[in-house]
Design a protein around this motif. Structure first.
Motif, PDB file in Angstrom:
ATOM      1  N   ARG A 220     -54.341 -32.953 118.614  1.00  0.00           N
ATOM      2  CA  ARG A 220     -53.374 -33.816 119.300  1.00  0.00           C
ATOM      3  C   ARG A 220     -52.042 -33.903 118.548  1.00  0.00           C
ATOM      4  O   ARG A 220     -51.071 -34.422 119.066  1.00  0.00           O
ATOM      5  CB  ARG A 220     -53.937 -35.230 119.463  1.00  0.00           C
ATOM      6  CG  ARG A 220     -55.118 -35.294 120.399  1.00  0.00           C
ATOM      7  CD  ARG A 220     -55.367 -36.711 120.865  1.00  0.00           C
ATOM      8  NE  ARG A 220     -56.654 -36.816 121.525  1.00  0.00           N
ATOM      9  CZ  ARG A 220     -56.870 -36.518 122.793  1.00  0.00           C
ATOM     10  NH1 ARG A 220     -55.885 -36.085 123.537  1.00  0.00           N
ATOM     11  NH2 ARG A 220     -58.074 -36.634 123.318  1.00  0.00           N
TER      12      ARG A 220
ATOM     13  N   ARG B 128     -53.689 -36.249 137.449  1.00  0.00           N
ATOM     14  CA  ARG B 128     -52.598 -35.305 137.728  1.00  0.00           C
ATOM     15  C   ARG B 128     -52.928 -34.352 138.873  1.00  0.00           C
ATOM     16  O   ARG B 128     -52.491 -33.195 138.853  1.00  0.00           O
ATOM     17  CB  ARG B 128     -52.283 -34.513 136.473  1.00  0.00           C
ATOM     18  CG  ARG B 128     -51.440 -35.278 135.510  1.00  0.00           C
ATOM     19  CD  ARG B 128     -51.089 -34.463 134.303  1.00  0.00           C
ATOM     20  NE  ARG B 128     -49.849 -33.724 134.462  1.00  0.00           N
ATOM     21  CZ  ARG B 128     -49.214 -33.152 133.447  1.00  0.00           C
ATOM     22  NH1 ARG B 128     -49.694 -33.236 132.233  1.00  0.00           N
ATOM     23  NH2 ARG B 128     -48.095 -32.497 133.654  1.00  0.00           N
TER      24      ARG B 128
ATOM     25  N   GLY C 216     -44.923 -35.590 133.878  1.00  0.00           N
ATOM     26  CA  GLY C 216     -45.918 -35.125 132.909  1.00  0.00           C
ATOM     27  C   GLY C 216     -45.871 -35.963 131.643  1.00  0.00           C
ATOM     28  O   GLY C 216     -46.906 -36.339 131.089  1.00  0.00           O
ATOM     29  N   ARG C 217     -44.658 -36.301 131.193  1.00  0.00           N
ATOM     30  CA  ARG C 217     -44.512 -37.056 129.955  1.00  0.00           C
ATOM     31  C   ARG C 217     -45.065 -38.480 130.100  1.00  0.00           C
ATOM     32  O   ARG C 217     -45.455 -39.100 129.122  1.00  0.00           O
ATOM     33  CB  ARG C 217     -43.030 -37.164 129.542  1.00  0.00           C
ATOM     34  CG  ARG C 217     -42.311 -35.860 129.413  1.00  0.00           C
ATOM     35  CD  ARG C 217     -42.751 -35.047 128.248  1.00  0.00           C
ATOM     36  NE  ARG C 217     -42.589 -35.746 126.977  1.00  0.00           N
ATOM     37  CZ  ARG C 217     -43.036 -35.312 125.813  1.00  0.00           C
ATOM     38  NH1 ARG C 217     -43.726 -34.197 125.774  1.00  0.00           N
ATOM     39  NH2 ARG C 217     -42.834 -35.980 124.714  1.00  0.00           N
TER      40      ARG C 217
ATOM     41  N   GLN D  10     -47.720 -39.363 131.703  1.00  0.00           N
ATOM     42  CA  GLN D  10     -49.161 -39.398 131.961  1.00  0.00           C
ATOM     43  C   GLN D  10     -49.900 -40.353 131.029  1.00  0.00           C
ATOM     44  O   GLN D  10     -50.779 -41.100 131.432  1.00  0.00           O
ATOM     45  CB  GLN D  10     -49.765 -37.996 131.817  1.00  0.00           C
ATOM     46  CG  GLN D  10     -49.308 -37.016 132.848  1.00  0.00           C
ATOM     47  CD  GLN D  10     -49.605 -37.489 134.240  1.00  0.00           C
ATOM     48  OE1 GLN D  10     -50.729 -37.876 134.541  1.00  0.00           O
ATOM     49  NE2 GLN D  10     -48.614 -37.486 135.087  1.00  0.00           N
ATOM     50  N   GLY D  11     -49.503 -40.301 129.739  1.00  0.00           N
ATOM     51  CA  GLY D  11     -50.187 -41.128 128.746  1.00  0.00           C
ATOM     52  C   GLY D  11     -50.143 -42.603 129.105  1.00  0.00           C
ATOM     53  O   GLY D  11     -51.077 -43.354 128.835  1.00  0.00           O
TER      54      GLY D  11
ATOM     55  N   GLN E  83     -55.800 -34.004 127.788  1.00  0.00           N
ATOM     56  CA  GLN E  83     -54.610 -33.713 126.983  1.00  0.00           C
ATOM     57  C   GLN E  83     -53.368 -33.701 127.846  1.00  0.00           C
ATOM     58  O   GLN E  83     -53.424 -33.377 129.030  1.00  0.00           O
ATOM     59  CB  GLN E  83     -54.778 -32.345 126.314  1.00  0.00           C
ATOM     60  CG  GLN E  83     -55.834 -32.344 125.238  1.00  0.00           C
ATOM     61  CD  GLN E  83     -56.465 -30.968 125.063  1.00  0.00           C
ATOM     62  OE1 GLN E  83     -55.848 -30.073 124.523  1.00  0.00           O
ATOM     63  NE2 GLN E  83     -57.696 -30.812 125.527  1.00  0.00           N
ATOM     64  N   LEU E  84     -52.255 -34.020 127.198  1.00  0.00           N
ATOM     65  CA  LEU E  84     -50.949 -34.056 127.857  1.00  0.00           C
ATOM     66  C   LEU E  84     -50.638 -32.750 128.591  1.00  0.00           C
ATOM     67  O   LEU E  84     -50.035 -32.748 129.661  1.00  0.00           O
ATOM     68  CB  LEU E  84     -49.906 -34.309 126.756  1.00  0.00           C
ATOM     69  CG  LEU E  84     -48.463 -33.982 127.034  1.00  0.00           C
ATOM     70  CD1 LEU E  84     -47.817 -35.182 127.677  1.00  0.00           C
ATOM     71  CD2 LEU E  84     -47.723 -33.637 125.750  1.00  0.00           C
ATOM     72  N   GLU E  85     -51.078 -31.617 128.034  1.00  0.00           N
ATOM     73  CA  GLU E  85     -50.726 -30.314 128.611  1.00  0.00           C
ATOM     74  C   GLU E  85     -51.492 -30.008 129.902  1.00  0.00           C
ATOM     75  O   GLU E  85     -51.079 -29.134 130.664  1.00  0.00           O
ATOM     76  CB  GLU E  85     -51.029 -29.175 127.618  1.00  0.00           C
ATOM     77  CG  GLU E  85     -50.210 -29.205 126.353  1.00  0.00           C
ATOM     78  CD  GLU E  85     -50.927 -29.912 125.208  1.00  0.00           C
ATOM     79  OE1 GLU E  85     -51.622 -30.913 125.485  1.00  0.00           O
ATOM     80  OE2 GLU E  85     -50.778 -29.484 124.057  1.00  0.00           O
TER      81      GLU E  85
END
Ligand code: SF4
Ligand code: SF4
Length: 466
Positions: free
Chosen positions: A9, A106, A225-226, A228-229, A284-286
């Motif tokens: 991470r 997502r 996308g950024r 998402q967390g 994961q973010l990706e």
């Protein structure tokens, strides 16, 4: 320094320890989810490409003309005066996306986002067709510049630029309309230098994105996308590896009683990932929820005779506690806000008037004395949001005597257009109530006799009524 299981991470998958880009060569995806995504992509691409050509009552179905500040959405024209509706629609859309993301993660990125659709369903497929699967692409990149490499790379980049050119034309058609675009294309180039430069700049940007920037859009550039967390929680549906079932990993050996979990550590899920991650490390973010790892793992499970779904759509709690989906307070509150906004937006759209009227005193207006009475000047602007031409007329509503003269033509408002005129109003002195008289001017549709609106304006006059 010792490694921990969470070390992955600390960096993103596509950047190495020295900060250099790690190029991702994903294995060609195949499977039932990929097939469904292909069908969805074809439908969405057909909609995207076809919509600028569809007309409703002679108007484009969708038009986002930011240059003229005119928007057409499913045949209804929105003018700058309606921007509060667009702003509210924008806020509703954002809340809708947040709510959707809280519940379904997502899914939008994997199934609907134009970036993913163009990248994975168009450009990547052409790349596989010309350069072959991931291992052949790697070999081609390492190869010296011989005739094979020159031909394959040249062909790929030529097609990529042609597609980028096509995409930029489609987006331009949404802004200026197909008719205007056709004029730019068919007229001599020197007549539309700005338009042609804009098309070429956009083509260059799209070409760069799909040729080089690729998954970086989703990982570092896209605000959705950024975020998402902040939006996902333990009940959100994501593409997840069932570590309870899969661990401890171990190679598959035929005819041996298996003591490990169902993951046979074949790395197929990692090889197909277009963002270069190992989903077995957790959400994961990706991850763009493209489902390629689900298909890859399902095909392995089929081969070794285990149940499908070791990687599947599930929530973190769903996997850890074997719990089904739950309505959390966050989901409930977002839903309430969303329904409230949708109701407000619907009522505002339903009650939006077809004709927008603005009547103001003309700049520098001072009353003038004439034989017929006192004269004042106004300007009136009528905006017609319908697809019918509307002839309008003005009537004095609260003063018995007086005349209205329209200067510069009649008050016929073209379909989805506007008209501005100077209005001269003359009222006998004895009908005035002082220095300032409030006038109610009725704006009527002269064909149907229907009242469109009543404009309230101030009429200036002398102190004395004589
Ligand atoms: S982890 Fe799976 S779903 Fe996520 S981007 Fe990679 S392949 Fe797609
Ligand atoms: S594809 Fe499935 S079995 Fe293979 S490594 Fe990934 S999770 Fe394990």
């Amino acid at each position: 320094m010792s490694q921990t299981p969470e070390d992955f991470r600390k960096s993103i998958s596509t950047v190495d320890s020295e900060g250099k880009r790690v190029w991702v060569y994903p294995r060609k995806p195949k499977g039932r989810y990929h097939n469904w995504r292909t069908i969805v992509a074809i439908i969405l691409l057909a909609f995207l490409v076809g919509t600028p050509f569809i007309k409703m009552n002679g108007q484009p179905l969708l038009l986002f003309n930011i240059l003229e500040r005119r928007f057409i959405i499913f045949g209804a024209t929105f003018w700058p005066q309606d921007f509060y509706l667009l702003a509210l629609a924008f806020v509703t859309g954002i809340v809708g996306i947040i709510l959707f993301t809280v519940v379904y993660g997502r899914i939008f990125c994997g199934w609907v986002c134009p970036q993913t659709i163009f990248m994975e369903m168009v450009f990547r497929k052409i790349e596989y067709l010309i350069e072959g699967d991931f291992n052949k692409q790697k070999a081609l990149d390492k190869m010296p510049w011989n005739s094979e490499k020159l031909f394959k790379k040249g062909l790929k980049h030529f097609i990529f630029f042609a597609l980028a050119f096509g995409i930029s034309n489609i987006f331009l058609a949404y802004i200026i309309g197909v008719d205007e675009l056709y004029t730019i294309i068919t007229d001599p180039p020197e007549k539309h230098i700005v338009g042609l430069v804009a098309i070429l700049v956009f083509s260059g940007v799209f070409y760069w994105i799909f040729t080089w920037f690729r998954e970086q859009v989703c990982i570092i550039a896209c605000p959705y996308g950024r975020l998402q967390g902040a939006m996902l929680d333990k009940n959100s549906l994501v593409v997840a590896y069932d570590y309870i079932r899969g661990e401890i990993r171990g190679k598959f050996r035929k005819k041996e009683v298996r003591t490990e979990g169902d993951c046979i550590d074949c790395h197929q899920c990692v090889q197909v990932c277009p963002t270069g991650i190992d989903i077995r490390n957790g959400t994961q973010l990706e991850c763009i929820n493209c489902t390629a790892c689900m298909d890859a793992c399902d095909s392995i499970m089929d081969r070794v005779g285990f149940d499908r779904g070791l990687i599947r759509y599930a929530s973190e709690d769903g996997i850890a506690k074997r719990e089904p989906f739950k309505w959390t307070p966050r989901v409930i509150s977002y839903t309430v806000v969303l329904f409230g906004l949708v109701a407000l937006l619907s009522s505002l759209i339903a009650t939006r008037s077809d004709i927008e009227t603005t009547m103001l005193q003309a700049r520098g207006n001072l009353y003038r004395k004439t034989e017929a009475g006192i004269r004042n000047h106004y300007t009136i602007t009528l905006i017609n949001k319908t697809v019918e031409e509307i002839p309008a007329e003005l009537k004095l509503e609260n003063v018995e005597k007086g005349t209205i003269e329209i200067v510069g033509g009649d008050l016929t408002v073209p379909r989805q257009g506007k008209v501005s005129r100077t209005v001269i109003i003359i009222i006998p002195r004895e009908s005035l109530s002082g220095m300032i008289t409030q006038l109610n001017i009725g704006v009527y549709n002269s064909a149907s006799g229907e009242r469109i609106s009543t404009e309230k304006v101030k009429f200036l006059g002398p102190q004395s009524r004589k």
